[in-house]
Structure formats: structure tokens, C-alpha cells
Design a protein around this motif. Structure first.
Motif, PDB file in Angstrom:
ATOM      1  N   ARG A  20       0.826  -1.204   0.000  1.00  0.00           N
ATOM      2  CA  ARG A  20       0.000   0.000   0.000  1.00  0.00           C
ATOM      3  C   ARG A  20       0.861   1.256   0.000  1.00  0.00           C
ATOM      4  NH1 ARG A  20      -5.401   1.514   3.505  1.00  0.00           N
ATOM      5  NH2 ARG A  20      -5.280   3.782   3.201  1.00  0.00           N
ATOM      6  N   ILE A  21       0.485   2.213  -0.883  1.00  0.00           N
ATOM      7  CA  ILE A  21       1.138   3.516  -0.932  1.00  0.00           C
ATOM      8  C   ILE A  21       0.034   4.574  -0.961  1.00  0.00           C
ATOM      9  CG2 ILE A  21       2.690   5.054  -2.194  1.00  0.00           C
ATOM     10  CD1 ILE A  21       3.922   2.576  -3.501  1.00  0.00           C
ATOM     11  N   ASP A  22      -0.064   5.379   0.072  1.00  0.00           N
ATOM     12  CA  ASP A  22      -1.074   6.433   0.107  1.00  0.00           C
ATOM     13  C   ASP A  22      -0.594   7.630  -0.712  1.00  0.00           C
ATOM     14  OD1 ASP A  22      -3.295   5.567   2.004  1.00  0.00           O
ATOM     15  OD2 ASP A  22      -1.502   5.126   3.193  1.00  0.00           O
ATOM     16  N   ILE A  23      -1.460   8.095  -1.600  1.00  0.00           N
ATOM     17  CA  ILE A  23      -1.129   9.176  -2.528  1.00  0.00           C
ATOM     18  C   ILE A  23      -1.982  10.399  -2.203  1.00  0.00           C
ATOM     19  CG2 ILE A  23      -1.032   9.891  -4.937  1.00  0.00           C
ATOM     20  CD1 ILE A  23       0.929   7.687  -4.354  1.00  0.00           C
ATOM     21  N   SER A  24      -1.337  11.560  -2.068  1.00  0.00           N
ATOM     22  CA  SER A  24      -2.079  12.794  -1.777  1.00  0.00           C
ATOM     23  C   SER A  24      -1.781  13.910  -2.766  1.00  0.00           C
ATOM     24  CB  SER A  24      -1.764  13.276  -0.354  1.00  0.00           C
ATOM     25  OG  SER A  24      -0.370  13.506  -0.199  1.00  0.00           O
ATOM     26  N   ALA A  25      -0.925  13.644  -3.758  1.00  0.00           N
ATOM     27  CA  ALA A  25      -0.588  14.643  -4.773  1.00  0.00           C
ATOM     28  C   ALA A  25      -0.577  13.977  -6.140  1.00  0.00           C
ATOM     29  CB  ALA A  25       0.774  15.270  -4.465  1.00  0.00           C
ATOM     30  N   THR A  26      -0.849  14.764  -7.173  1.00  0.00           N
ATOM     31  CA  THR A  26      -0.951  14.198  -8.523  1.00  0.00           C
ATOM     32  C   THR A  26       0.411  14.015  -9.192  1.00  0.00           C
ATOM     33  OG1 THR A  26      -1.246  16.422  -9.452  1.00  0.00           O
ATOM     34  CG2 THR A  26      -3.235  15.202  -8.858  1.00  0.00           C
ATOM     35  N   GLU A  27       1.400  14.808  -8.800  1.00  0.00           N
ATOM     36  CA  GLU A  27       2.697  14.755  -9.471  1.00  0.00           C
ATOM     37  C   GLU A  27       3.634  13.768  -8.793  1.00  0.00           C
ATOM     38  OE1 GLU A  27       3.214  16.274 -12.311  1.00  0.00           O
ATOM     39  OE2 GLU A  27       1.201  17.135 -12.235  1.00  0.00           O
ATOM     40  N   VAL A  28       3.280  12.499  -8.861  1.00  0.00           N
ATOM     41  CA  VAL A  28       4.156  11.455  -8.318  1.00  0.00           C
ATOM     42  C   VAL A  28       4.377  10.409  -9.405  1.00  0.00           C
ATOM     43  CG1 VAL A  28       3.472  11.831  -5.918  1.00  0.00           C
ATOM     44  CG2 VAL A  28       2.204  10.213  -7.318  1.00  0.00           C
ATOM     45  N   PRO A  29       5.572   9.861  -9.483  1.00  0.00           N
ATOM     46  CA  PRO A  29       5.886   8.948 -10.595  1.00  0.00           C
ATOM     47  C   PRO A  29       5.022   7.694 -10.629  1.00  0.00           C
ATOM     48  CG  PRO A  29       7.646   8.954  -8.946  1.00  0.00           C
ATOM     49  CD  PRO A  29       6.747  10.092  -8.612  1.00  0.00           C
ATOM     50  N   GLU A  30       4.523   7.249  -9.487  1.00  0.00           N
ATOM     51  CA  GLU A  30       3.720   6.027  -9.451  1.00  0.00           C
ATOM     52  C   GLU A  30       2.418   6.159 -10.237  1.00  0.00           C
ATOM     53  OE1 GLU A  30       6.214   6.030  -5.698  1.00  0.00           O
ATOM     54  OE2 GLU A  30       5.019   7.477  -6.812  1.00  0.00           O
ATOM     55  N   LEU A  31       1.989   7.395 -10.512  1.00  0.00           N
ATOM     56  CA  LEU A  31       0.712   7.627 -11.200  1.00  0.00           C
ATOM     57  C   LEU A  31       0.852   7.732 -12.716  1.00  0.00           C
ATOM     58  CD1 LEU A  31      -0.888  10.262  -8.786  1.00  0.00           C
ATOM     59  CD2 LEU A  31      -1.557   7.869  -9.038  1.00  0.00           C
ATOM     60  N   ARG A  32       2.061   7.589 -13.231  1.00  0.00           N
ATOM     61  CA  ARG A  32       2.305   7.869 -14.653  1.00  0.00           C
ATOM     62  C   ARG A  32       1.475   6.999 -15.592  1.00  0.00           C
ATOM     63  NH1 ARG A  32       6.557   4.486 -16.845  1.00  0.00           N
ATOM     64  NH2 ARG A  32       7.192   6.180 -18.244  1.00  0.00           N
ATOM     65  N   ASP A  33       1.168   5.774 -15.185  1.00  0.00           N
ATOM     66  CA  ASP A  33       0.390   4.887 -16.060  1.00  0.00           C
ATOM     67  C   ASP A  33      -1.072   5.306 -16.175  1.00  0.00           C
ATOM     68  OD1 ASP A  33       2.557   3.307 -16.631  1.00  0.00           O
ATOM     69  OD2 ASP A  33       2.059   1.744 -15.181  1.00  0.00           O
ATOM     70  N   TYR A  34      -1.535   6.185 -15.276  1.00  0.00           N
ATOM     71  CA  TYR A  34      -2.961   6.497 -15.207  1.00  0.00           C
ATOM     72  C   TYR A  34      -3.301   7.898 -15.712  1.00  0.00           C
ATOM     73  CZ  TYR A  34      -2.804   2.422 -12.179  1.00  0.00           C
ATOM     74  OH  TYR A  34      -2.606   1.161 -11.685  1.00  0.00           O
ATOM     75  N   VAL A  35      -2.334   8.611 -16.261  1.00  0.00           N
ATOM     76  CA  VAL A  35      -2.566   9.984 -16.697  1.00  0.00           C
ATOM     77  C   VAL A  35      -3.339  10.024 -18.010  1.00  0.00           C
ATOM     78  CG1 VAL A  35      -1.427  12.104 -17.473  1.00  0.00           C
ATOM     79  CG2 VAL A  35      -0.528  10.856 -15.507  1.00  0.00           C
ATOM     80  N   ALA A  36      -4.359  10.908 -18.069  1.00  0.00           N
ATOM     81  CA  ALA A  36      -5.096  11.205 -19.309  1.00  0.00           C
ATOM     82  C   ALA A  36      -5.697   9.956 -19.944  1.00  0.00           C
ATOM     83  CB  ALA A  36      -4.194  11.921 -20.311  1.00  0.00           C
ATOM     84  N   LEU A  37      -6.486   9.226 -19.185  1.00  0.00           N
ATOM     85  CA  LEU A  37      -7.066   7.989 -19.698  1.00  0.00           C
ATOM     86  C   LEU A  37      -8.119   8.229 -20.775  1.00  0.00           C
ATOM     87  CD1 LEU A  37      -7.448   5.803 -16.481  1.00  0.00           C
ATOM     88  CD2 LEU A  37      -5.572   5.872 -18.117  1.00  0.00           C
ATOM     89  N   ARG A  38      -8.665   9.433 -20.879  1.00  0.00           N
ATOM     90  CA  ARG A  38      -9.687   9.707 -21.895  1.00  0.00           C
ATOM     91  C   ARG A  38      -9.088   9.970 -23.273  1.00  0.00           C
ATOM     92  NH1 ARG A  38     -14.489  13.663 -20.326  1.00  0.00           N
ATOM     93  NH2 ARG A  38     -15.167  12.767 -22.296  1.00  0.00           N
ATOM     94  N   ASP A  39      -7.815  10.258 -23.343  1.00  0.00           N
ATOM     95  CA  ASP A  39      -7.173  10.571 -24.618  1.00  0.00           C
ATOM     96  C   ASP A  39      -6.760   9.269 -25.295  1.00  0.00           C
ATOM     97  OD1 ASP A  39      -5.485  11.362 -26.706  1.00  0.00           O
ATOM     98  OD2 ASP A  39      -4.750  13.103 -25.603  1.00  0.00           O
ATOM     99  N   SER A  40      -7.619   8.766 -26.177  1.00  0.00           N
ATOM    100  CA  SER A  40      -7.392   7.432 -26.755  1.00  0.00           C
ATOM    101  C   SER A  40      -6.136   7.377 -27.616  1.00  0.00           C
ATOM    102  CB  SER A  40      -8.616   6.987 -27.568  1.00  0.00           C
ATOM    103  OG  SER A  40      -8.860   7.866 -28.644  1.00  0.00           O
ATOM    104  N   GLN A  41      -5.846   8.456 -28.365  1.00  0.00           N
ATOM    105  CA  GLN A  41      -4.654   8.442 -29.215  1.00  0.00           C
ATOM    106  C   GLN A  41      -3.389   8.422 -28.369  1.00  0.00           C
ATOM    107  OE1 GLN A  41      -4.666   8.073 -32.547  1.00  0.00           O
ATOM    108  NE2 GLN A  41      -6.886   7.868 -32.340  1.00  0.00           N
TER     109      GLN A  41
END
Length: 262
Positions: free
Chosen positions: A2-23
Motif C-alpha cells: 500500500r502507498i497512500d497518494i495525496s498529490a498528482t505529481e508522483v511517478p507512481e501515477l504515470r500509467d494512469y494519466v489522461a485515460l480519456r485521450d485514446s490516441q
């Protein structure tokens, strides 16, 4: 883990950025060899199909429902964040509150496709929901595999997976690389190639007796099958319409054809 996340600019979140942009996602997910599963049911189906998780991104309320999977993968990071933070990162409201990044599984080997009896082939389908729905149709009605043209929507894009209800993990599919050659290989292995189109010489579906091995070609949402693909067909099939309606959504048509020809 478990890793608690409280900010958006963390490297662990890189796979989940901009999921609506299909291209953007098609490029990023292809480069990283991943896909994103959304919702507890889809995450579970991907895991049970043998797909290897890379990380989880969950709102706290979804932890209990996935506790068994998290316990079975203690080495995989489980990122826990508020739903508002997940929405900011992903670019949309994740109403199911649960996401996971998985390693992309191998596509179905071509020899396995050639050993099948019933194959659906999609040319130029760009709507992910249609692609996912057709895969779900194939799984529900006992077809063996689905082929996707080189320019078609990704069956492992988040929206396609949702539309397929995770059946993309249980039915064989692969992306074509040389359609003309591969269509000929299907014929050489005993398949009848059936096109679906509005054509003067088309045979009504109710009048057609399906052969032992059949590959059914479905065209794009806007223009249907191209002339090049139609030229490969052994027969052209159509659905009799009423009340002046001349066509159906491609996924709806696929369901009718697949049920009749199963």
C-alpha cells in the motif's frame, strides 16, 4: 504494497494519466506494454485470466472488495487516493473507483486462429465500444476468435474492455498485419470468407446455410467494408430490413449474424 497518494505529481501515477485521450493512450500503453482495467469486476477478470498486475489505483472504499487479489500480489504497488484525485489524474470521473495497470497479454497465435471454426473479422472499426461489444458477442455466442485490422480500435483500451465486460481476456483475438495475405491464408485453410454488406448480389441471412468453417467480415461504422476486402469475399450476406431502415449499428449487426451463423 500500500502507498497512500495525496498529490498528482508522483511517478507512481504515470500509467494512469489522461485515460480519456485514446490516441495518447494507444501510444503510451503500446510503448509500456500495459493496459488499464476499470472497475472491480474487470480487474478481477483480468487477474483470473492470468494477466499480471503492474499497479492498482484505488479509492479507499474499494480495498475490501479486492482484498484477496491484493493479498495474492503483495509485491504490486497499491496506490490509495481520494476519488477526486483519481479523477484529476485520469481525466474523467471513475465512478467505479478502481483502476489497475496490467501487463498486456500476448495476442492469440495465428496458427490457433487458423485452427478455429468461426472467426469474426473487423475492418477499420475505430469506436472502442463497438470493438468491445463485438468481442463480447463472439464470446457469448461461441465464436472462436476475433481479428482486428491494423487501423482498428485497440481491444485492450479501457473503453473497449468495459464494453466487452472483460471477455477480451477469455476469447482469442489478434491484430492483423497484412490483411490481404491473412485473408487468403484463411481461405487456404478451408474458411469461407463472408462479407456483410448492402449489395445487389447479397444473400439474405435467412437463406444462407453456413459452412463448417466461416470467417465473417464486418466493415467500419461509416462506410462498411472496403472494395479491397469485398474482393476477397466468397459470399456477401445481408439482413433483411423493414420500414425503410437500411442498416444497423455494426455491433448489433454482428450479434444477429453471429447468432444465426453459430
Amino acid at each position: 504494497m500500500r502507498i497512500d497518494i495525496s498529490a498528482t505529481e508522483v511517478p507512481e501515477l504515470r500509467d494512469y494519466v489522461a485515460l480519456r485521450d485514446s490516441q495518447l493512450r494507444r501510444r503510451l500503453e503500446g510503448e509500456r506494454g500495459i493496459f488499464i482495467a476499470e472497475g472491480e469486476k474487470i480487474i478481477r477478470r483480468a487477474f483470473e485470466a492470468g494477466c499480471r498486475p503492474r499497479s492498482f489505483l484505488l479509492a479507499p472504499r474499494w480495498l475490501p472488495g479486492l482484498d484477496d487479489i491484493l493479498a495474492a500480489t503483495p509485491e504490486v504497488p497499491c496506490l490509495v487516493a481520494s476519488e477526486s484525485l483519481i479523477e484529476t489524474v485520469s481525466g474523467f470521473h471513475v465512478h467505479r473507483g478502481a483502476l489497475a495497470a496490467f501487463e498486456r497479454p500476448d495476442e492469440t497465435p495465428w496458427p490457433q486462429v487458423l485452427d478455429a471454426r468461426r472467426v469474426l473479422i473487423c475492418e477499420g472499426l475505430v469506436d472502442h465500444a463497438n470493438t468491445g461489444s463485438i468481442i463480447r458477442v463472439a464470446a457469448a455466442l461461441g465464436w472462436d476468435a476475433v481479428l482486428i485490422s491494423p487501423d482498428g480500435a485497440d481491444p485492450l483500451y479501457r473503453r473497449a474492455i468495459k464494453a466487452s465486460m472483460g471477455t477480451c481476456f477469455q476469447i482469442g483475438w489478434r491484430r492483423m498485419t497484412d490483411p490481404a495475405s491473412e485473408l487468403q491464408q484463411l481461405r487456404d485453410h478451408g474458411f469461407t470468407l463472408a462479407a456483410t454488406a448492402l449489395a445487389p448480389d447479397a444473400v439474405e441471412l435467412t437463406d444462407y446455410r453456413a459452412p463448417e468453417r466461416l470467417a465473417l467480415m464486418l466493415g467500419s461504422e461509416g462506410h462498411g467494408l472496403s472494395r479491397e476486402w469485398l474482393a476477397h469475399a466468397d459470399v456477401t450476406l445481408t439482413i433483411q430490413m423493414a420500414a425503410g431502415v437500411d442498416s444497423l449499428n455494426v455491433a448489433a449487426a454482428a450479434a444477429i449474424f453471429a447468432h444465426s451463423l453459430r
